[in-house]
Design a protein around this motif. Structure first.
Motif, PDB file in Angstrom:
ATOM      1  N   VAL A  37       0.835  -1.206   0.000  1.00  4.27           N
ATOM      2  CA  VAL A  37       0.000   0.000   0.000  1.00  4.27           C
ATOM      3  C   VAL A  37       0.870   1.255   0.000  1.00  4.27           C
ATOM      4  O   VAL A  37       1.800   1.380   0.802  1.00  4.27           O
ATOM      5  N   GLU A  38       0.523   2.158  -0.902  1.00  4.57           N
ATOM      6  CA  GLU A  38       1.136   3.482  -0.958  1.00  4.57           C
ATOM      7  C   GLU A  38       0.045   4.492  -0.628  1.00  4.57           C
ATOM      8  O   GLU A  38      -1.035   4.458  -1.207  1.00  4.57           O
ATOM      9  N   ILE A  43       5.120   4.709   0.658  1.00  7.37           N
ATOM     10  CA  ILE A  43       4.848   3.334   1.035  1.00  7.37           C
ATOM     11  C   ILE A  43       4.552   3.297   2.538  1.00  7.37           C
ATOM     12  O   ILE A  43       5.265   3.914   3.332  1.00  7.37           O
ATOM     13  N   VAL A  44       3.501   2.569   2.905  1.00  6.57           N
ATOM     14  CA  VAL A  44       3.145   2.409   4.316  1.00  6.57           C
ATOM     15  C   VAL A  44       3.499   0.982   4.718  1.00  6.57           C
ATOM     16  O   VAL A  44       3.051   0.025   4.078  1.00  6.57           O
ATOM     17  N   ARG A  45       4.299   0.852   5.761  1.00  2.00           N
ATOM     18  CA  ARG A  45       4.685  -0.474   6.245  1.00  2.00           C
ATOM     19  C   ARG A  45       3.462  -1.186   6.811  1.00  2.00           C
ATOM     20  O   ARG A  45       2.604  -0.575   7.431  1.00  2.00           O
ATOM     21  N   GLN A  46       3.415  -2.480   6.605  1.00  2.00           N
ATOM     22  CA  GLN A  46       2.250  -3.265   7.022  1.00  2.00           C
ATOM     23  C   GLN A  46       1.973  -3.143   8.517  1.00  2.00           C
ATOM     24  O   GLN A  46       0.808  -3.120   8.923  1.00  2.00           O
ATOM     25  N   ASP A  47       2.998  -3.017   9.344  1.00  2.00           N
ATOM     26  CA  ASP A  47       2.756  -2.921  10.787  1.00  2.00           C
ATOM     27  C   ASP A  47       2.129  -1.585  11.193  1.00  2.00           C
ATOM     28  O   ASP A  47       1.707  -1.417  12.339  1.00  2.00           O
ATOM     29  N   LEU A  60      -4.551   6.457  -2.571  1.00  2.00           N
ATOM     30  CA  LEU A  60      -3.909   5.176  -2.297  1.00  2.00           C
ATOM     31  C   LEU A  60      -3.663   4.419  -3.582  1.00  2.00           C
ATOM     32  O   LEU A  60      -4.474   4.468  -4.501  1.00  2.00           O
ATOM     33  N   GLU A  61      -2.543   3.733  -3.619  1.00  2.00           N
ATOM     34  CA  GLU A  61      -2.245   2.770  -4.669  1.00  2.00           C
ATOM     35  C   GLU A  61      -2.072   1.444  -3.948  1.00  2.00           C
ATOM     36  O   GLU A  61      -1.268   1.335  -3.012  1.00  2.00           O
ATOM     37  N   ILE A  62      -2.843   0.461  -4.337  1.00  2.00           N
ATOM     38  CA  ILE A  62      -2.771  -0.861  -3.732  1.00  2.00           C
ATOM     39  C   ILE A  62      -2.348  -1.839  -4.821  1.00  2.00           C
ATOM     40  O   ILE A  62      -3.001  -1.953  -5.855  1.00  2.00           O
TER      41      ILE A  62
END
Length: 69
Positions: A37-38, A43-47, A60-62
């Motif tokens: 996910v951006e 970029i956003v880290r999964q945690d 968002l770009e998924i």
């Protein structure tokens, strides 16, 4: 419930105000373990997905990972 407008992969969507990335992925029926996910070009880290709340106009770009051979 109040809703906001965001862009997901270039498509406008209305979602509940304050929804997290995890909530959005669930609403879209996407497996969190198979996407990246951006958010607003970062970029956003999964945690961090459960804490990351979406605001009006978020972009968002998924990207979904696909297996194959």
């Amino acid at each position: 419930m109040e809703s906001i407008d965001i862009l997901v992969n270039g498509e406008k969507r209305s979602v509940p105000a304050g929804i997290s990335i995890v909530g959005l992925l669930a609403a879209l029926g996407l497996d969190p373990s198979r996407v990246a996910v951006e958010l607003n070009r970062e970029i956003v880290r999964q945690d961090a997905w459960s804490e990351a709340r979406l605001a009006e106009g978020a972009r968002l770009e998924i990207v979904q990972f696909v297996g194959g051979g």
